[in-house]
Motif scaffolding. Structure first.
Motif, mmCIF file in Angstrom:
data_model
loop_
_atom_site.group_PDB
_atom_site.id
_atom_site.type_symbol
_atom_site.label_atom_id
_atom_site.label_comp_id
_atom_site.label_asym_id
_atom_site.label_seq_id
_atom_site.Cartn_x
_atom_site.Cartn_y
_atom_site.Cartn_z
ATOM 1 N N SER A 46 0.824 -1.202 0.000
ATOM 2 C CA SER A 46 0.000 0.000 0.000
ATOM 3 C C SER A 46 0.863 1.259 0.000
ATOM 4 O O SER A 46 1.944 1.306 0.602
ATOM 5 C CB SER A 46 -0.941 0.014 1.209
ATOM 6 O OG SER A 46 -0.290 0.505 2.359
ATOM 7 N N ASP A 47 0.381 2.282 -0.688
ATOM 8 C CA ASP A 47 1.112 3.548 -0.758
ATOM 9 C C ASP A 47 1.285 4.162 0.622
ATOM 10 O O ASP A 47 2.318 4.772 0.921
ATOM 11 C CB ASP A 47 0.370 4.528 -1.675
ATOM 12 C CG ASP A 47 0.409 4.112 -3.137
ATOM 13 O OD1 ASP A 47 1.311 3.324 -3.496
ATOM 14 O OD2 ASP A 47 -0.445 4.573 -3.907
ATOM 15 N N GLU A 48 0.281 4.001 1.487
ATOM 16 C CA GLU A 48 0.340 4.592 2.823
ATOM 17 C C GLU A 48 1.464 3.964 3.647
ATOM 18 O O GLU A 48 2.241 4.668 4.302
ATOM 19 C CB GLU A 48 -1.001 4.414 3.540
ATOM 20 C CG GLU A 48 -1.074 5.147 4.860
ATOM 21 C CD GLU A 48 -2.459 5.076 5.482
ATOM 22 O OE1 GLU A 48 -2.679 5.788 6.484
ATOM 23 O OE2 GLU A 48 -3.301 4.301 4.994
ATOM 24 N N VAL A 49 1.575 2.635 3.594
ATOM 25 C CA VAL A 49 2.633 1.953 4.335
ATOM 26 C C VAL A 49 3.999 2.312 3.758
ATOM 27 O O VAL A 49 4.961 2.559 4.493
ATOM 28 C CB VAL A 49 2.420 0.429 4.324
ATOM 29 C CG1 VAL A 49 3.617 -0.287 4.937
ATOM 30 C CG2 VAL A 49 1.156 0.062 5.090
ATOM 31 N N ALA A 51 4.888 5.009 2.304
ATOM 32 C CA ALA A 51 5.237 6.375 2.690
ATOM 33 C C ALA A 51 5.800 6.405 4.111
ATOM 34 O O ALA A 51 6.755 7.141 4.403
ATOM 35 C CB ALA A 51 4.014 7.285 2.586
ATOM 36 N N VAL A 52 5.225 5.596 4.987
ATOM 37 C CA VAL A 52 5.713 5.510 6.364
ATOM 38 C C VAL A 52 7.140 4.964 6.381
ATOM 39 O O VAL A 52 8.017 5.462 7.098
ATOM 40 C CB VAL A 52 4.780 4.627 7.214
ATOM 41 C CG1 VAL A 52 5.409 4.282 8.556
ATOM 42 C CG2 VAL A 52 3.436 5.320 7.420
ATOM 43 N N ARG A 151 3.440 2.908 13.983
ATOM 44 C CA ARG A 151 2.594 3.195 12.815
ATOM 45 C C ARG A 151 2.429 1.950 11.952
ATOM 46 O O ARG A 151 1.325 1.673 11.453
ATOM 47 C CB ARG A 151 3.221 4.323 11.998
ATOM 48 C CG ARG A 151 2.323 4.839 10.890
ATOM 49 C CD ARG A 151 1.138 5.584 11.448
ATOM 50 N NE ARG A 151 0.282 6.073 10.363
ATOM 51 C CZ ARG A 151 -1.010 5.830 10.284
ATOM 52 N NH1 ARG A 151 -1.620 5.113 11.210
ATOM 53 N NH2 ARG A 151 -1.708 6.329 9.290
ATOM 54 N N LEU A 155 -1.097 0.203 10.922
ATOM 55 C CA LEU A 155 -1.539 0.068 9.532
ATOM 56 C C LEU A 155 -1.669 -1.385 9.089
ATOM 57 O O LEU A 155 -2.576 -1.740 8.330
ATOM 58 C CB LEU A 155 -0.556 0.800 8.607
ATOM 59 C CG LEU A 155 -0.563 2.324 8.681
ATOM 60 C CD1 LEU A 155 0.584 2.900 7.862
ATOM 61 C CD2 LEU A 155 -1.891 2.873 8.179
#
Length: 202
Positions: A46-49, A51-52, A151, A155
């Motif tokens: 995922s893009d969100e992970v 980015a983290v 985080r 996620l």
């Protein structure tokens, strides 16, 4: 094994699921204490992970630069140390943008120390690395997860009773695999006593 060095720069080319699955399956063949297989291999897409992870990687590089007083060498410097430092800087700047990210987790077993827990997950990491190398992939072990663990747990939904062991970046190498550089075996192996180096005779 002799050419399974850490690869930190990757081509902008996806790794197909079949190739990745062969690496994951090889990881699952690793030994573990009492054959408990207390691991989970999490492919992070995922893009969100990502980015983290990228933010954690950049933070790790900033901290390393400060602690070790590192600077990125000019592109004209072609000695091995300069090349490694440039690759590390690029690797950490890209971070979660690597073609594949795999998080290795382990469920602690009662009565085992942290070091003993590692003995039941890091063989799986090594199996993955060797399977990747066998298919022409490159990979590198990172510890970026330690800078974004809360985080990531949130996620990914990692239970509190699981430990995060390692985060691997994987992809098709930009460049070629090279022989690893290691200290002489006589400095790493001994016979019977700490001060008796391994030797096969004259």
């Amino acid at each position: 094994m002799r050419t399974a060095s850490a690869i930190r720069r990757y081509r902008d080319e996806p790794v197909d699921d079949q190739t990745l699955e062969r690496c994951l399956r090889a990881a699952s063949w690793a030994p573990s204490g009492a054959n408990q297989q207390p691991w989970r291999f999490v492919v992070l897409r995922s893009d969100e992970v990502r980015a983290v992870v990228t933010a954690a990687a950049k933070r790790a590089w900033a901290e390393m630069q400060g602690f070790y007083r590192l600077t990125v060498p000019d592109h004209r410097a072609d000695d091995p140390k300069s090349r490694v430092l440039r690759a590390m800087a690029e690797h950490m700047h890209v971070g979660g943008g690597a073609p594949v990210l795999v998080l290795f987790c382990v469920q602690p077993q009662p009565g085992a120390s942290d070091l003993q827990q590692g003995a039941s997950v890091f063989p799986a990491v090594q199996n993955f690395l060797l399977a990747a190398r066998g298919q022409g992939l490159g990979a590198a072990i990172t510890l970026w997860h330690s800078l974004c663990e809360d985080r990531l747990r949130d996620l990914v939904g990692i239970p509190d009773d699981w430990q995060l062991a390692a985060l691997l970046t994987v992809g098709w190498p930009r460049g070629r695999h090279k022989p690893v550089r290691r200290k002489p075996l006589a400095e790493a192996a001994v016979i019977d006593h700490w001060d008796q180096p391994w030797s096969v005779g004259p």
